[in-house]
Structure formats: structure tokens, C-alpha cells
Motif scaffolding. Structure first.
Motif, PDB file in Angstrom:
ATOM      1  N   MET A   1       0.739  -1.136  -0.092  1.00  0.00           N
ATOM      2  CA  MET A   1      -0.115   0.057   0.058  1.00  0.00           C
ATOM      3  C   MET A   1       0.741   1.166   0.065  1.00  0.00           C
ATOM      4  SD  MET A   1      -3.097  -1.343  -0.120  1.00  0.00           S
ATOM      5  CE  MET A   1      -3.974   0.301   0.086  1.00  0.00           C
ATOM      6  N   SER A   2       0.172   2.190  -0.619  1.00  0.00           N
ATOM      7  CA  SER A   2       1.001   3.525  -0.732  1.00  0.00           C
ATOM      8  C   SER A   2       1.326   3.970   0.953  1.00  0.00           C
ATOM      9  CB  SER A   2       0.260   4.636  -1.156  1.00  0.00           C
ATOM     10  OG  SER A   2       0.596   5.934  -0.920  1.00  0.00           O
ATOM     11  N   SER A   3       2.536   4.871   1.079  1.00  0.00           N
ATOM     12  CA  SER A   3       2.754   5.226   2.424  1.00  0.00           C
ATOM     13  C   SER A   3       1.871   6.415   2.954  1.00  0.00           C
ATOM     14  CB  SER A   3       4.497   5.768   2.219  1.00  0.00           C
ATOM     15  OG  SER A   3       4.218   6.960   1.658  1.00  0.00           O
ATOM     16  N   ALA A   4       0.984   6.712   1.835  1.00  0.00           N
ATOM     17  CA  ALA A   4      -0.105   7.771   2.211  1.00  0.00           C
ATOM     18  C   ALA A   4      -1.374   7.337   2.717  1.00  0.00           C
ATOM     19  CB  ALA A   4      -0.527   8.459   0.981  1.00  0.00           C
ATOM     20  N   SER A   5      -1.470   6.066   3.210  1.00  0.00           N
ATOM     21  CA  SER A   5      -2.481   5.365   3.671  1.00  0.00           C
ATOM     22  C   SER A   5      -2.109   4.092   4.749  1.00  0.00           C
ATOM     23  CB  SER A   5      -3.510   4.782   2.673  1.00  0.00           C
ATOM     24  OG  SER A   5      -3.093   3.834   2.018  1.00  0.00           O
ATOM     25  N   VAL A   6      -2.986   3.982   5.726  1.00  0.00           N
ATOM     26  CA  VAL A   6      -2.576   3.025   6.907  1.00  0.00           C
ATOM     27  C   VAL A   6      -3.574   2.550   7.319  1.00  0.00           C
ATOM     28  CG1 VAL A   6      -2.135   4.711   8.811  1.00  0.00           C
ATOM     29  CG2 VAL A   6      -1.169   2.480   8.840  1.00  0.00           C
ATOM     30  N   PHE A   7      -3.928   1.227   7.620  1.00  0.00           N
ATOM     31  CA  PHE A   7      -5.003   0.575   8.146  1.00  0.00           C
ATOM     32  C   PHE A   7      -4.580  -0.270   9.188  1.00  0.00           C
ATOM     33  CE2 PHE A   7      -5.540   1.726   3.711  1.00  0.00           C
ATOM     34  CZ  PHE A   7      -6.543   2.241   3.849  1.00  0.00           C
ATOM     35  N   ARG A   8      -5.613  -0.802  10.221  1.00  0.00           N
ATOM     36  CA  ARG A   8      -5.356  -1.837  11.233  1.00  0.00           C
ATOM     37  C   ARG A   8      -6.740  -2.571  11.303  1.00  0.00           C
ATOM     38  NH1 ARG A   8      -6.217   1.434  17.012  1.00  0.00           N
ATOM     39  NH2 ARG A   8      -8.119   2.456  16.493  1.00  0.00           N
ATOM     40  N   PRO A   9      -6.674  -3.730  11.787  1.00  0.00           N
ATOM     41  CA  PRO A   9      -7.781  -4.566  12.408  1.00  0.00           C
ATOM     42  C   PRO A   9      -8.320  -3.777  13.434  1.00  0.00           C
ATOM     43  CG  PRO A   9      -5.935  -5.615  12.838  1.00  0.00           C
ATOM     44  CD  PRO A   9      -5.434  -4.514  12.179  1.00  0.00           C
ATOM     45  N   PRO A  10      -9.822  -4.097  13.776  1.00  0.00           N
ATOM     46  CA  PRO A  10     -10.329  -3.452  15.040  1.00  0.00           C
ATOM     47  C   PRO A  10      -9.756  -3.922  16.133  1.00  0.00           C
ATOM     48  CG  PRO A  10     -11.905  -4.211  13.330  1.00  0.00           C
ATOM     49  CD  PRO A  10     -10.868  -4.718  12.726  1.00  0.00           C
ATOM     50  N   ASN A  11      -9.504  -2.890  16.999  1.00  0.00           N
ATOM     51  CA  ASN A  11      -8.665  -3.292  18.261  1.00  0.00           C
ATOM     52  C   ASN A  11      -7.308  -3.546  18.224  1.00  0.00           C
ATOM     53  OD1 ASN A  11     -11.130  -2.930  19.661  1.00  0.00           O
ATOM     54  ND2 ASN A  11     -11.755  -4.954  19.081  1.00  0.00           N
ATOM     55  N   GLY A  12      -6.642  -3.526  16.914  1.00  0.00           N
ATOM     56  CA  GLY A  12      -5.303  -3.687  16.665  1.00  0.00           C
ATOM     57  C   GLY A  12      -4.395  -2.580  16.568  1.00  0.00           C
ATOM     58  N   PRO A  13      -3.271  -2.465  16.640  1.00  0.00           N
ATOM     59  CA  PRO A  13      -2.453  -1.510  16.470  1.00  0.00           C
ATOM     60  C   PRO A  13      -2.199  -0.874  14.889  1.00  0.00           C
ATOM     61  CG  PRO A  13      -0.989  -3.116  16.909  1.00  0.00           C
ATOM     62  CD  PRO A  13      -2.413  -3.612  16.915  1.00  0.00           C
ATOM     63  N   PHE A  14      -2.011   0.261  14.891  1.00  0.00           N
ATOM     64  CA  PHE A  14      -1.715   0.811  13.319  1.00  0.00           C
ATOM     65  C   PHE A  14      -0.056   0.402  13.385  1.00  0.00           C
ATOM     66  CE2 PHE A  14      -5.133   3.919  13.831  1.00  0.00           C
ATOM     67  CZ  PHE A  14      -5.683   3.596  12.537  1.00  0.00           C
ATOM     68  N   PRO A  15       0.310  -0.265  12.072  1.00  0.00           N
ATOM     69  CA  PRO A  15       1.631  -0.304  11.661  1.00  0.00           C
ATOM     70  C   PRO A  15       2.244   1.028  11.584  1.00  0.00           C
ATOM     71  CG  PRO A  15       0.224  -0.716   9.715  1.00  0.00           C
ATOM     72  CD  PRO A  15      -0.872  -0.550  10.783  1.00  0.00           C
ATOM     73  N   SER A  16       3.684   1.035  11.643  1.00  0.00           N
ATOM     74  CA  SER A  16       4.456   2.043  11.479  1.00  0.00           C
ATOM     75  C   SER A  16       4.169   2.415  10.135  1.00  0.00           C
ATOM     76  CB  SER A  16       6.083   1.664  11.642  1.00  0.00           C
ATOM     77  OG  SER A  16       6.274   1.336  12.860  1.00  0.00           O
ATOM     78  N   ASN A  17       4.310   4.037   9.843  1.00  0.00           N
ATOM     79  CA  ASN A  17       3.924   4.475   8.522  1.00  0.00           C
ATOM     80  C   ASN A  17       4.530   6.009   8.456  1.00  0.00           C
ATOM     81  OD1 ASN A  17       1.688   6.650   9.165  1.00  0.00           O
ATOM     82  ND2 ASN A  17       1.352   4.918  10.503  1.00  0.00           N
ATOM     83  N   GLU A  18       4.442   6.632   7.394  1.00  0.00           N
ATOM     84  CA  GLU A  18       4.984   7.898   7.238  1.00  0.00           C
ATOM     85  C   GLU A  18       4.034   9.158   7.223  1.00  0.00           C
ATOM     86  OE1 GLU A  18       7.170   8.153   3.528  1.00  0.00           O
ATOM     87  OE2 GLU A  18       8.329   6.268   3.990  1.00  0.00           O
ATOM     88  N   LEU A  19       2.883   8.755   7.684  1.00  0.00           N
ATOM     89  CA  LEU A  19       1.850   9.742   7.938  1.00  0.00           C
ATOM     90  C   LEU A  19       1.983  10.567   9.271  1.00  0.00           C
ATOM     91  CD1 LEU A  19      -1.355   7.798   6.615  1.00  0.00           C
ATOM     92  CD2 LEU A  19      -0.546   9.897   5.395  1.00  0.00           C
ATOM     93  N   PRO A  20       1.518  11.804   9.312  1.00  0.00           N
ATOM     94  CA  PRO A  20       1.248  12.460  10.435  1.00  0.00           C
ATOM     95  C   PRO A  20       0.810  11.538  11.667  1.00  0.00           C
ATOM     96  CG  PRO A  20       0.678  13.947   8.903  1.00  0.00           C
ATOM     97  CD  PRO A  20       0.732  12.446   8.130  1.00  0.00           C
ATOM     98  N   SER A 101     -16.509   9.136  24.654  1.00  0.00           N
ATOM     99  CA  SER A 101     -15.478   8.918  25.777  1.00  0.00           C
ATOM    100  C   SER A 101     -14.229   8.061  25.135  1.00  0.00           C
ATOM    101  CB  SER A 101     -16.182   8.424  27.131  1.00  0.00           C
ATOM    102  OG  SER A 101     -17.440   9.628  27.380  1.00  0.00           O
ATOM    103  N   PRO A 102     -13.286   8.292  25.308  1.00  0.00           N
ATOM    104  CA  PRO A 102     -12.115   7.305  24.801  1.00  0.00           C
ATOM    105  C   PRO A 102     -12.152   6.103  25.939  1.00  0.00           C
ATOM    106  CG  PRO A 102     -11.164   9.292  26.279  1.00  0.00           C
ATOM    107  CD  PRO A 102     -12.665   9.539  25.868  1.00  0.00           C
ATOM    108  N   ILE A 103     -11.766   5.123  25.270  1.00  0.00           N
ATOM    109  CA  ILE A 103     -11.972   3.692  26.045  1.00  0.00           C
ATOM    110  C   ILE A 103     -10.412   3.407  26.225  1.00  0.00           C
ATOM    111  CG2 ILE A 103     -12.338   1.220  25.677  1.00  0.00           C
ATOM    112  CD1 ILE A 103     -14.829   2.048  23.840  1.00  0.00           C
ATOM    113  N   SER A 104      -9.587   3.570  25.263  1.00  0.00           N
ATOM    114  CA  SER A 104      -8.128   3.579  25.547  1.00  0.00           C
ATOM    115  C   SER A 104      -7.637   4.646  26.185  1.00  0.00           C
ATOM    116  CB  SER A 104      -7.527   3.046  24.133  1.00  0.00           C
ATOM    117  OG  SER A 104      -6.076   3.187  24.269  1.00  0.00           O
ATOM    118  N   LYS A 105      -6.506   4.319  27.057  1.00  0.00           N
ATOM    119  CA  LYS A 105      -5.675   5.397  27.720  1.00  0.00           C
ATOM    120  C   LYS A 105      -4.557   5.973  26.675  1.00  0.00           C
ATOM    121  CE  LYS A 105      -7.536   4.818  31.730  1.00  0.00           C
ATOM    122  NZ  LYS A 105      -8.377   6.117  32.220  1.00  0.00           N
ATOM    123  N   VAL A 106      -4.446   5.267  25.748  1.00  0.00           N
ATOM    124  CA  VAL A 106      -3.472   5.668  24.481  1.00  0.00           C
ATOM    125  C   VAL A 106      -4.099   6.638  23.569  1.00  0.00           C
ATOM    126  CG1 VAL A 106      -1.789   5.155  22.790  1.00  0.00           C
ATOM    127  CG2 VAL A 106      -2.218   3.696  24.507  1.00  0.00           C
TER     128      VAL A 106
END
Length: 210
Positions: A1-20, A101-106
Motif C-alpha cells: 500500500m502507499s505510504s499515504a494510507s494506513v489500516f489496522r484491524p479493529p482493536n489492533g495497533p496501526f503499523p509504522s507509517n510515514e503519515l502524521p 468518551s475514549p476507551i483506550s488510555k493511549v
């Protein structure tokens, strides 16, 4: 995928990417002004009879919560841009108001519990951002060059609730949405994630904007 987009599964972390970095401010503010996002594409049945669906997220001072207000028009109503004065007087705008209301502390997780306000207080749901991206295109010596310039679209996933089925929305800052190439990339990204979001994407449809 292009470095201009990033995806994750629900409740999973985003992979490292070049986006803000994706933060609550991504959704809520542009400088001192709240952002309004246009729902351009969805799998949620509630939007099959709606158009001009726009969501404004505003940070609630001294909390981590977000004020969440949705405005939309019935799809069967007159066009807001071409209506006669008589038709314009009959345009109906509906509102759904709630608090996230945020569920995660991150902070960069962007997973929330939504609770309705007013008569919708009994309604609640869980949602999270599962994809985002941003890309501007300019021509340099006859060739296309991609310039990252902030985050211009996000994909949100809603878990099944008491009142609504699970679903995904694509929201953009531009009313006209994203181009065909970007929408194709979003679909491919969700399919690569697999699981529930890939299955939901099979039922995707466009949400009209006047």
C-alpha cells in the motif's frame, strides 16, 4: 500500500507509517476551529435514506471527551444547492447529538464509546478509526508527484449495538470526497486487513451530497 494510507484491524495497533500521527486533534480541530467531516461512503443501513451527512467533532474542555454532532437531510428531499425558495423552506435537517468518551488510555488509539444526548441517552455504541490517509497530487515536469499534507480522510468502524448493526464509514474533510484511485486504495486496504471490516466492505454504498 502507499505510504499515504494506513489500516489496522479493529482493536489492533496501526503499523509504522510515514503519515502524521493520528491523535484526537486529528478529528476535532483545525487551529481554533472544529472540523466537519463528510460521510461519503458507508455500509450502515441508516445512511441509505440520508444525504449530506456531516459530523462535527469538538473537544470538550478539561476532559478527554468529544462532542459529536451529526447533521443530515432525508435523501428524498430537495437539493440544497438547486432548490427554489419554496423548496428550500421545506428542506429538513435532522440531528444526532452525542458524546464520545475514549476507551483506550493511549491518545493515538482513537477508540471511543458514544453515548447519545437528550432522548438518545439510552443509546450507546463503540467505534474506532481503522484507517486514515492524506495525499495531494501536483504535476512536476509532466509527472505526478504525491505530497503528504496532513490527514484528509479516515475510516471508522462501528461495532454492533442494541440499535444498529456493525458498519464502516469513510469520512473526508472535502465535501466532494476522495478520487476514484484513493477510494480503490481504501477498499484494498480494508480487504488486506481482513476479518469483519473486509466482510462489511462488500456492502459499501455512496452517500450523496448536494
Amino acid at each position: 500500500m502507499s505510504s499515504a494510507s494506513v489500516f489496522r484491524p479493529p482493536n489492533g495497533p496501526f503499523p509504522s507509517n510515514e503519515l502524521p500521527d493520528l491523535t484526537p486533534e486529528t478529528l476535532t480541530n483545525t487551529d481554533a476551529f472544529p472540523k466537519t467531516w463528510w460521510v461519503t461512503t458507508s455500509t450502515l443501513p441508516m445512511w441509505k435514506t440520508a444525504k449530506n451527512v456531516r459530523i462535527t467533532y469538538t473537544a470538550i474542555p478539561s476532559t478527554d471527551n468529544i462532542d459529536d454532532i451529526i447533521h443530515y437531510n432525508p435523501r428524498s428531499g430537495p437539493s440544497a444547492t438547486s432548490a427554489t425558495p419554496e423548496e428550500a423552506a421545506k428542506i429538513v435537517t435532522k440531528t444526532i447529538h452525542g458524546v464520545d468518551s475514549p476507551i483506550s488510555k493511549v491518545p493515538m488509539d482513537l477508540t471511543y464509546k458514544w453515548r447519545g444526548k437528550g432522548w438518545l441517552f439510552i443509546a450507546s455504541s463503540k467505534w474506532q478509526v481503522v484507517g486514515y490517509g492524506g495525499r495531494n497530487v501536483r504535476s512536476v515536469m509532466g509527472e505526478r508527484e504525491y505530497i503528504l499534507d496532513g490527514i484528509e480522510w479516515v475510516v471508522t468502524y462501528f461495532e454492533k449495538s442494541l440499535f444498529t448493526p456493525a458498519g464502516v464509514d469513510v469520512m473526508t474533510l472535502a465535501k466532494e470526497g476522495v478520487d476514484e484511485e484513493t477510494m480503490k486504495e481504501i477498499g484494498e486496504g480494508l480487504k488486506e486487513v481482513g476479518g469483519v471490516v473486509a466482510e462489511l466492505w462488500k456492502g459499501v454504498f455512496d452517500v450523496p451530497r448536494d
